[in-house]
Design a protein around this motif. Structure first.
Motif, PDB file in Angstrom:
ATOM      1  N   UNK A  82       0.960 -35.595 -30.292  1.00  0.00           N
ATOM      2  CA  UNK A  82       1.385 -36.368 -29.404  1.00  0.00           C
ATOM      3  C   UNK A  82       2.879 -37.078 -29.756  1.00  0.00           C
ATOM      4  N   UNK A  83       3.286 -37.682 -28.621  1.00  0.00           N
ATOM      5  CA  UNK A  83       4.545 -38.221 -28.714  1.00  0.00           C
ATOM      6  C   UNK A  83       3.840 -39.792 -28.095  1.00  0.00           C
ATOM      7  N   UNK A  84       3.189 -39.748 -28.081  1.00  0.00           N
ATOM      8  CA  UNK A  84       3.010 -41.228 -27.557  1.00  0.00           C
ATOM      9  C   UNK A  84       2.152 -42.205 -28.418  1.00  0.00           C
ATOM     10  N   UNK A  85       1.460 -43.456 -28.645  1.00  0.00           N
ATOM     11  CA  UNK A  85       0.769 -43.859 -29.198  1.00  0.00           C
ATOM     12  C   UNK A  85      -0.176 -44.171 -28.483  1.00  0.00           C
ATOM     13  N   UNK A  86      -1.894 -43.798 -29.604  1.00  0.00           N
ATOM     14  CA  UNK A  86      -2.948 -43.215 -29.302  1.00  0.00           C
ATOM     15  C   UNK A  86      -3.457 -43.887 -30.390  1.00  0.00           C
ATOM     16  N   UNK A  87      -5.238 -45.167 -29.364  1.00  0.00           N
ATOM     17  CA  UNK A  87      -5.880 -45.403 -30.164  1.00  0.00           C
ATOM     18  C   UNK A  87      -6.028 -45.228 -31.766  1.00  0.00           C
ATOM     19  N   UNK A  88      -6.382 -44.799 -32.872  1.00  0.00           N
ATOM     20  CA  UNK A  88      -6.544 -44.977 -34.142  1.00  0.00           C
ATOM     21  C   UNK A  88      -8.226 -45.003 -34.081  1.00  0.00           C
ATOM     22  N   UNK A  89      -9.652 -44.117 -34.202  1.00  0.00           N
ATOM     23  CA  UNK A  89     -10.557 -44.871 -33.945  1.00  0.00           C
ATOM     24  C   UNK A  89     -11.661 -44.409 -34.549  1.00  0.00           C
ATOM     25  N   UNK A  90     -10.570 -43.280 -35.856  1.00  0.00           N
ATOM     26  CA  UNK A  90     -11.393 -42.820 -37.067  1.00  0.00           C
ATOM     27  C   UNK A  90     -10.697 -42.286 -38.114  1.00  0.00           C
ATOM     28  N   UNK A  92     -10.454 -39.848 -40.611  1.00  0.00           N
ATOM     29  CA  UNK A  92     -10.779 -38.295 -40.135  1.00  0.00           C
ATOM     30  C   UNK A  92      -9.622 -37.706 -39.191  1.00  0.00           C
ATOM     31  N   UNK A  93      -8.466 -38.630 -38.601  1.00  0.00           N
ATOM     32  CA  UNK A  93      -7.828 -38.460 -37.449  1.00  0.00           C
ATOM     33  C   UNK A  93      -5.990 -38.791 -37.762  1.00  0.00           C
ATOM     34  N   UNK A  94      -5.229 -37.804 -37.735  1.00  0.00           N
ATOM     35  CA  UNK A  94      -4.693 -37.857 -38.572  1.00  0.00           C
ATOM     36  C   UNK A  94      -3.083 -37.789 -36.888  1.00  0.00           C
ATOM     37  N   UNK A  95      -2.543 -38.219 -36.381  1.00  0.00           N
ATOM     38  CA  UNK A  95      -1.254 -37.946 -35.483  1.00  0.00           C
ATOM     39  C   UNK A  95       0.308 -37.465 -36.003  1.00  0.00           C
ATOM     40  N   UNK A  96       0.098 -36.443 -35.265  1.00  0.00           N
ATOM     41  CA  UNK A  96       2.030 -35.621 -35.338  1.00  0.00           C
ATOM     42  C   UNK A  96       2.727 -35.609 -34.288  1.00  0.00           C
TER      43      UNK A  96
END
Length: 185
Positions: A82-90, A92-96
């Motif tokens: 994603x290029x958006x700012x998303x909620x990080x709730x876990x 185990x999740x990374x954003x790229x």
């Protein structure tokens, strides 16, 4: 990762009979099973396949759907493109948001053997165009939508795939597994 071990990127997608992966409003409620209707089909919860997955790769809308539906990926490491700012709730999740080839070759392949790309038409098309998909798992639902988001859209090139397996389920869904043919290099 040792040179003997190679990671595999599997594109997993659910499609309607007429080749759509979502309605025009991006909804996917049509994927809900209609119940037992095909007596020759098997009943399988998919636990064995799910346990073999080391990492998931999702698009941002698929990530948002997963959060709404009750996170189906457990604690398995998940990368959201994603290029958006998303909620990080876990944890185990990374954003790229960078280069996809670099993501697979330098970030994921050294860490994970079995990588599943599970969401996003555009993301699937991008991975196909870049030659990053080793296997395609196509689940076909017993429904026609008439219109919506195309399964592969314009993936940019013709490519042959080798059939690995076909499974028909009691709920009328059919699972097709294909792999990329070996290259002569």
């Amino acid at each position: 990762m040792s040179s003997g071990m190679r990671s595999t990127v599997t594109l997993h997608v659910v499609s309607s009979l007429d080749g759509f992966i979502a309605r025009t409003d991006n909804s996917v409620s049509w994927m809900d099973s209609p119940g037992d209707i095909y007596p020759k089909g098997v009943t399988d919860d998919g636990a064995e396949v799910i346990q073999s997955i080391d990492c998931y790769v999702l698009g941002s809308r698929t990530y948002e759907h997963a959060l709404q539906l009750g996170w189906p990926y457990g604690d398995t490491p998940t990368v959201v493109i994603t290029k958006r700012e998303l909620p990080s709730t876990r944890k185990s999740v990374e954003f790229y948001s960078g280069d996809l080839k670099r993501l697979v070759d330098e970030v994921l392949a050294p860490r994970y053997k079995n990588i599943w790309l599970v969401g996003g038409a555009a993301l699937g098309q991008s991975f196909l165009k870049l030659g990053l998909v080793d296997e395609i798992r196509l689940m076909i639902a017993p429904v026609t939508l008439g219109n919506g988001l195309h399964l592969f859209g314009n993936s940019g090139m013709e490519q042959k795939w080798l059939l690995k397996n076909v499974v028909a389920y009691r709920n009328g869904f059919v699972d097709l597994a294909y792999r990329r043919p070996p290259t002569d290099s």
